[in-house]
Write an enzyme that holds these catalytic residues in place. Structure first.
Site, mmCIF file in Angstrom:
data_model
loop_
_atom_site.group_PDB
_atom_site.id
_atom_site.type_symbol
_atom_site.label_atom_id
_atom_site.label_comp_id
_atom_site.label_asym_id
_atom_site.label_seq_id
_atom_site.Cartn_x
_atom_site.Cartn_y
_atom_site.Cartn_z
ATOM 1 N N THR A 265 96.032 101.971 75.448
ATOM 2 C CA THR A 265 95.913 103.440 75.486
ATOM 3 C C THR A 265 95.522 103.945 76.862
ATOM 4 O O THR A 265 95.990 104.995 77.307
ATOM 5 C CB THR A 265 94.843 103.896 74.462
ATOM 6 O OG1 THR A 265 95.311 103.561 73.171
ATOM 7 C CG2 THR A 265 94.598 105.384 74.523
ATOM 8 N N ASP B 47 101.527 97.829 74.434
ATOM 9 C CA ASP B 47 100.547 98.180 73.415
ATOM 10 C C ASP B 47 99.990 96.835 72.941
ATOM 11 O O ASP B 47 100.748 95.866 72.770
ATOM 12 C CB ASP B 47 101.222 98.908 72.254
ATOM 13 C CG ASP B 47 100.209 99.446 71.254
ATOM 14 O OD1 ASP B 47 100.105 100.669 71.125
ATOM 15 O OD2 ASP B 47 99.527 98.628 70.594
ATOM 16 N N SER B 48 98.710 96.747 72.679
ATOM 17 C CA SER B 48 98.142 95.423 72.403
ATOM 18 C C SER B 48 98.597 94.840 71.071
ATOM 19 O O SER B 48 98.382 93.650 70.820
ATOM 20 C CB SER B 48 96.617 95.443 72.499
ATOM 21 O OG SER B 48 96.039 96.067 71.385
ATOM 22 N N THR C 59 84.191 92.394 67.701
ATOM 23 C CA THR C 59 85.173 92.835 66.711
ATOM 24 C C THR C 59 85.427 94.313 66.983
ATOM 25 O O THR C 59 84.484 95.049 67.277
ATOM 26 C CB THR C 59 84.562 92.680 65.293
ATOM 27 O OG1 THR C 59 84.326 91.291 65.069
ATOM 28 C CG2 THR C 59 85.480 93.209 64.208
ATOM 29 N N THR D 164 82.414 83.956 56.605
ATOM 30 C CA THR D 164 82.003 85.012 55.671
ATOM 31 C C THR D 164 82.725 86.334 55.950
ATOM 32 O O THR D 164 83.009 86.663 57.101
ATOM 33 C CB THR D 164 80.474 85.253 55.711
ATOM 34 O OG1 THR D 164 80.185 86.437 54.959
ATOM 35 C CG2 THR D 164 79.942 85.439 57.116
ATOM 36 N N GLN D 165 82.988 87.080 54.883
ATOM 37 C CA GLN D 165 83.593 88.418 55.040
ATOM 38 C C GLN D 165 82.579 89.429 55.580
ATOM 39 O O GLN D 165 82.955 90.528 55.988
ATOM 40 C CB GLN D 165 84.139 88.916 53.696
ATOM 41 C CG GLN D 165 85.350 88.124 53.230
ATOM 42 C CD GLN D 165 85.820 88.500 51.835
ATOM 43 O OE1 GLN D 165 85.521 89.576 51.341
ATOM 44 N NE2 GLN D 165 86.548 87.599 51.201
ATOM 45 N N CYS D 166 81.293 89.081 55.558
ATOM 46 C CA CYS D 166 80.273 89.980 56.124
ATOM 47 C C CYS D 166 80.361 89.954 57.643
ATOM 48 O O CYS D 166 80.613 88.913 58.249
ATOM 49 C CB CYS D 166 78.869 89.524 55.737
ATOM 50 S SG CYS D 166 78.585 89.501 53.975
HETATM 51 N N1 ASP Z 1 97.326 100.882 70.172
HETATM 52 C C1 ASP Z 1 96.507 100.826 71.361
HETATM 53 C C2 ASP Z 1 96.528 99.386 71.875
HETATM 54 O O1 ASP Z 1 95.863 98.567 71.327
HETATM 55 C C3 ASP Z 1 95.111 101.263 71.032
HETATM 56 C C4 ASP Z 1 94.161 101.276 72.206
HETATM 57 O O2 ASP Z 1 94.424 100.820 73.296
HETATM 58 O O3 ASP Z 1 93.036 101.781 72.007
HETATM 59 O O4 ASP Z 1 97.222 99.109 72.804
#
Ligand code: ASP
Length: 343
Positions: A12, A56-57, A165, A276-278
């Site tokens: 972005t 875009d990632s 995360t 774990t999902q936590c």
């Molecule tokens: N869709 C974008 C990406 O991951 C989101 C971002 O950069 O915040 O390239």
């Protein structure tokens, strides 16, 4: 003058709105640089290398991780630190991967990006990028990097990459490190926490690891999960490793079929790790009776690792040790670069 290499992969931070579709798309580095004259006005010398096209990632994959890591490796001696511009969506995967690929790292590699494009008035791009550059160049009185790790800087926090995360698609604080404190906080001053930093052996040379094996999967348990679903996944041809996302402290239903499916997969050489999902806390197999079957089946503990770090670590370990499942199992249980806590 300190020197930093800025590697732009997209995200972005580099995007503009497409006139036809109205959707955000990566622009080019010339457009980006025009919005960021500050990059070349400070006391840190910044050079730029960019992916072409910018991505875009969601389109970033292990081949891209190799390109990023090689850019760091190939220019390692020329710069004091590195900043990688990256989309936020998969940043934690890429940054975790690079933490395992760059063994014995003694210089900062700081990932950053933004939630709003650089050209937008309220964008978080400038603050994130300029602070990331400062952190990448930061050294103590002896000239040693203050945070010689792969990290993510976002909003006002510096986190160890393989502990992060993406937690928020709306707010500027897009990332969190649930199981490890921030390595630095940025306000008027940047306050580092050197006692939390992972230091490699300063005499060991940087080693680059680039082989990935993507034959891994995530199996998320839920109440009512059916045998055919679990069986289909565990019997996938070529499957080598599974991140088993369990309940609470690493618990799972006690259905006999689940035990049998897991045991037969482990017996066939598939490595299954309990995660774990936590978000916060650790797997503790044996704490509750409902995790005993997992232990009996040969499922390994992921301790307090993130799914992003566990998946990328697995992919790299399988890629680097194709014939040695025992070694993969052994290294998955070890803390290689601060990614997990063993109690
Ligand atoms: N869709 C974008 C990406 O991951 C989101 C971002 O950069 O915040 O390239």
């Amino acid at each position: 003058m300190s020197k930093v290499l800025l590697i732009s992969t997209g995200g972005t931070i580099t995007m503009v709105r497409d006139k036809v579709s109205g959707a955000l798309v990566p622009a080019d580095m010339e457009t980006f640089k025009a919005f960021m004259p500050e990059l070349f006005e400070g006391s840190i010398h910044v050079d730029i290398q960019a992916f072409s096209p910018l991505l875009d990632s969601s389109d970033v994959n292990p081949d891209c991780w190799v390109r990023m890591a090689k850019m760091v490796y190939d220019h390692y001696d020329e710069y004091d630190g590195f900043v990688i511009l990256h989309g936020t969506d998969t940043m934690s995967y890429s940054a975790s991967a690079l933490s395992f690929m760059l063994e014995n790292l003694s210089k900062p590699v700081v990932f950053t990006g933004s939630q709003l494009p650089v050209g937008v008035l309220r964008s978080d791009a400038k603050e994130n990028l300029l602070t990331a550059i400062e952190i990448a160049a930061a050294q103590d009185e002896e000239g040693n990097a203050i945070v010689p790790e792969v990290t993510i800087y976002f909003e006002d926090r510096l986190f160890r990459a393989n502990r992060t995360t993406k937690r928020n698609a709306e707010h500027f604080s897009a990332f969190n490190s649930y199981n490890y404190p921030a390595l630095a906080k940025a306000g008027v001053h940047i306050t580092y926490q050197p006692h939390l930093v992972h230091y490699s052996d300063p005499n060991a040379p940087l080693r680059l690891h680039t082989s990935f094996d993507c034959n891994v999967a995530v199996l998320k348990l839920f109440p009512g999960i059916q045998q055919p679903v679990v069986r289909a996944l565990l019997r996938t041809r070529g499957l080598k490793g599974v991140v088993l996302e369990t309940f609470g402290a690493g618990n799972a239903p006690t259905d006999k079929w689940l035990y049998r499916e897991l045991k037969s997969a482990v017996d066939k050489g598939i490595v299954i790790v309990n995660k774990t999902q936590c978000n916060t806390g650790s797997v503790e197999m044996g704490l509750y009776a409902v995790s005993l079957n997992l232990m009996k089946a040969g499922v390994l503990s992921g301790h307090d690792i993130t799914t992003e770090a566990l998946l990328t670590k697995m992919m790299l370990l399988f890629g680097e040790n194709p014939e040695d499942t025992a070694k993969v199992r052994e290294l998955l249980g070890k803390d290689l670069c601060g990614e997990l806590t063993i109690d």
